[in-house]
Scaffold this motif. Structure first.
Motif, short mmCIF file in Angstrom:
data_model
loop_
_atom_site.label_atom_id
_atom_site.label_comp_id
_atom_site.label_asym_id
_atom_site.label_seq_id
_atom_site.Cartn_x
_atom_site.Cartn_y
_atom_site.Cartn_z
N GLU A 382 -19.07 -4.98 50.79
CA GLU A 382 -18.49 -3.80 50.15
C GLU A 382 -18.45 -4.00 48.64
N ILE A 383 -18.86 -2.96 47.90
CA ILE A 383 -18.68 -2.91 46.45
C ILE A 383 -18.37 -1.45 46.12
N HIS A 384 -17.10 -1.11 45.92
CA HIS A 384 -16.79 0.29 45.65
C HIS A 384 -15.41 0.43 45.01
N HIS A 385 -15.28 1.52 44.24
CA HIS A 385 -14.00 1.90 43.66
C HIS A 385 -13.24 2.88 44.55
N GLY A 386 -13.91 3.48 45.52
CA GLY A 386 -13.33 4.56 46.29
C GLY A 386 -12.31 4.11 47.31
N ARG A 387 -11.31 4.96 47.53
CA ARG A 387 -10.36 4.84 48.63
C ARG A 387 -10.51 6.12 49.44
N THR A 388 -10.98 6.02 50.68
CA THR A 388 -11.35 7.19 51.47
C THR A 388 -10.40 7.37 52.64
N VAL A 389 -9.95 8.60 52.83
CA VAL A 389 -9.02 8.96 53.89
C VAL A 389 -9.71 9.95 54.82
N ALA A 390 -9.60 9.72 56.12
CA ALA A 390 -10.25 10.57 57.12
C ALA A 390 -9.33 11.71 57.54
N GLY A 391 -9.94 12.89 57.77
CA GLY A 391 -9.24 14.03 58.34
C GLY A 391 -9.38 14.04 59.85
N PRO A 392 -8.91 15.10 60.50
CA PRO A 392 -8.92 15.13 61.97
C PRO A 392 -10.29 15.39 62.58
N ASN A 393 -11.24 15.86 61.78
CA ASN A 393 -12.53 16.29 62.34
C ASN A 393 -13.66 15.29 62.11
N VAL A 394 -13.30 14.00 62.15
CA VAL A 394 -14.31 12.96 62.00
C VAL A 394 -13.89 11.76 62.86
N ASP A 395 -14.85 11.09 63.46
CA ASP A 395 -14.58 9.89 64.26
C ASP A 395 -14.65 8.66 63.36
N GLU A 396 -13.61 7.85 63.39
CA GLU A 396 -13.59 6.59 62.64
C GLU A 396 -14.07 5.49 63.57
N LEU A 397 -15.29 5.01 63.33
CA LEU A 397 -15.91 4.01 64.21
C LEU A 397 -15.51 2.59 63.85
N ALA A 398 -15.06 2.39 62.62
CA ALA A 398 -14.50 1.12 62.18
C ALA A 398 -13.53 1.44 61.05
N PRO A 399 -12.30 1.00 61.14
CA PRO A 399 -11.28 1.41 60.18
C PRO A 399 -11.69 1.18 58.73
N GLY A 400 -11.73 2.28 57.97
CA GLY A 400 -12.05 2.20 56.56
C GLY A 400 -13.47 1.86 56.22
N LEU A 401 -14.36 1.80 57.24
CA LEU A 401 -15.73 1.34 56.99
C LEU A 401 -16.82 2.27 57.48
N LEU A 402 -16.61 2.92 58.62
CA LEU A 402 -17.71 3.67 59.25
C LEU A 402 -17.16 4.89 59.96
#
Length: 469
Positions: A382-402
């Motif tokens: 990982e190399i990123h500045h972003g902090r990403t938050v998921a909404g209800p309409n997306v599947d999180e396949l790996a926490p904070g990663l995919l």
């Protein structure tokens, strides 16, 4: 030290070959490049950022990557602006300084890193940058002859003979050096030669008469790839439309493009909607300036074309900055990129229900995880500045990663497609057959080292490695 007449003369490649060949002879070897300018970066086991080329060279030398091997990394953000990464960490203070002002601040760190490696290893194989003949940059040099003089390194000057004009390049570069710098030159290397070396005579003899420097190697054109240091790879062979291809958006500030090398000739870099015709999958790669590259996607028409492709069921895959672009919004409240709208954010493509904010602190990690979709155990960085938050309409396949929504997937993990099993799954979703598997990186380094060693005056290299004149 390996220097070059030009950028892309093969310095990184030759340095990696020397690291492996000398390591095979029992030397404790470390690579070193004082300053790299590239958005192809990786992460050390200590969680610090350094140039991809030096990570490969450390692998060649069979040593643990250490940011002292690349103390300064410049990551271009615009034509006249680069982020400065010093000893693995981004430095806003140095980034704000002008090009020539930085030398006084950077050189002490470069010098300390160089000498610490010299004190710990038998041999340090140093790579230059660009060309030492740029006389306009001599006063601010911290990567070419300034380093050679500091280390009193024997210098091999390489040229890409495949470009033509090789002997003029070598002679011209020699003329641009000072007498003190010329005294360090131990030999010229003709790199990427095709054909019969016997046809080169009498040019090498003539060049030695002019300069007093012998030609000590004629290295053939080698079809053995290594991860690319910079965007030159974008100009390499492109996929044909027969059987379909994977389209990769040619973002102006693309980063970490080397991670797509496993696609081989299935990859095609695209800049316009018409170039998506026949694509079986689309990749949005990493970006050093997410907001600016989003604007470019919209201006080029690719944003709409990629959205239509996704709605048509074509797999779309975003990596890091590309992941952020696939979301609903990218906020920049701290002015990390300083290219967002007056509200501090830009809208994304809306293909994934994700919201990203750029944070001052950069995440740099080597990461492993298990993908809930495939069950595969995967690794990358990982190399990123972003902090990403998921909404209800997306599947999180790996926490904070995919994440995934139907045929659209996005990840923060660089190098995911370098996991052969995941690459096979990805191409399967696209209905494509995986290319012939590349040999392992170690096998390629072994092959390159053997070919380069046989092409050089190896007794000379051994004398240089032993500290001889």
């Amino acid at each position: 030290m390996v220097q070059g007449c030009t950028s892309n003369a093969g310095k990184s490649y030759l340095t990696a070959a020397l690291c492996r060949a000398l390591a095979d002879e029992g030397y404790r070897v470390a690579p070193f490049k004082a300053q790299n300018m590239s958005n192809n970066a990786g992460v050390t086991p200590a969680g610090l950022e350094m140039g991809r080329a030096q990570l490969v060279q450390a692998r060649a030398a069979r040593v643990t990557p250490d940011v002292r091997m690349n103390p300064v990394l410049l990551k271009p953000e615009a034509d006249t602006r680069s982020q400065v990464v010093l000893l693995g960490r981004a430095s806003p203070e140095l980034t704000a300084l002008g090009w020539r002002e930085r030398k006084a601040h950077l050189w002490p760190h470069v010098r300390e890193a160089l000498h610490s490696l010299l004190s710990e290893f038998d041999v340090v194989v140093i790579e230059g940058a660009g060309s030492p003949a740029e006389v306009n940059l001599r006063s601010s040099d911290i990567v070419n002859m300034r380093v050679a003089l500091e280390a009193q390194a024997g210098v091999l000057l390489a040229c890409d003979i495949d470009r033509g004009g090789a002997f003029a390049h070598l002679l011209g570069t020699w003329h641009c050096l000072t007498p003190e710098e010329r005294a360090l030159l131990r030999g010229f290397v003709l790199n990427r030669f095709r054909g019969d070396p016997g046809l080169l005579a009498p040019a090498p003899q003539w060049l030695e008469e002019q300069t007093g420097v012998p030609t000590v190697g004629v290295v053939p054109m080698l079809d053995i790839p290594l991860p690319e240091e910079d965007g030159v790879a974008l100009d390499g062979p492109q996929a044909t439309v027969d059987g379909g291809f994977v389209a990769i958006a040619r973002l102006p500030r693309v980063s970490n493009l080397d991670e797509f090398a496993p696609l081989g000739l299935l990859a095609r870099w695209v800049s316009a909607p018409a170039e998506l015709e026949g694509a079986r999958a689309v990749i949005l790669p990493g970006s050093k300036s997410t907001a600016a590259d989003l604007a470019w996607l919209r201006a080029s028409g690719l944003a709409g074309a990629i959205t239509r492709a996704a709605l048509a069921g074509i797999p779309v895959f975003g990596v890091c900055g590309g992941l952020q672009m696939l979301g609903q919004r990218v906020g920049d409240p701290h002015g990390i990129e300083a290219q967002t709208s007056g509200t501090g954010e830009v809208p994304g493509l809306g293909l994934l229900d994700l919201s990203t904010e750029l944070a001052p602190d950069k995440t740099t990690l080597l990461t492993t995880f298990t993908d809930a979709e495939t069950g595969l155990h995967l690794s990358g960085y990982e190399i990123h500045h972003g902090r990403t938050v998921a909404g209800p309409n997306v599947d999180e396949l790996a926490p904070g990663l995919l994440w995934r929504r139907g045929n659209v997937r996005g990840t923060y993990l660089h190098g995911l497609l370098e996991n052969p099993a995941y690459l096979e799954r990805f191409l399967g979703w696209a209905g494509l057959t995986p290319p012939t598997a590349l040999d392992s990186l170690d096998a390629r380094l072994d092959a390159i080292a053997a070919r380069v060693r046989a092409s050089l005056d190896w007794p000379l290299i051994q004398r240089l490695a032993g500290g001889g004149a």
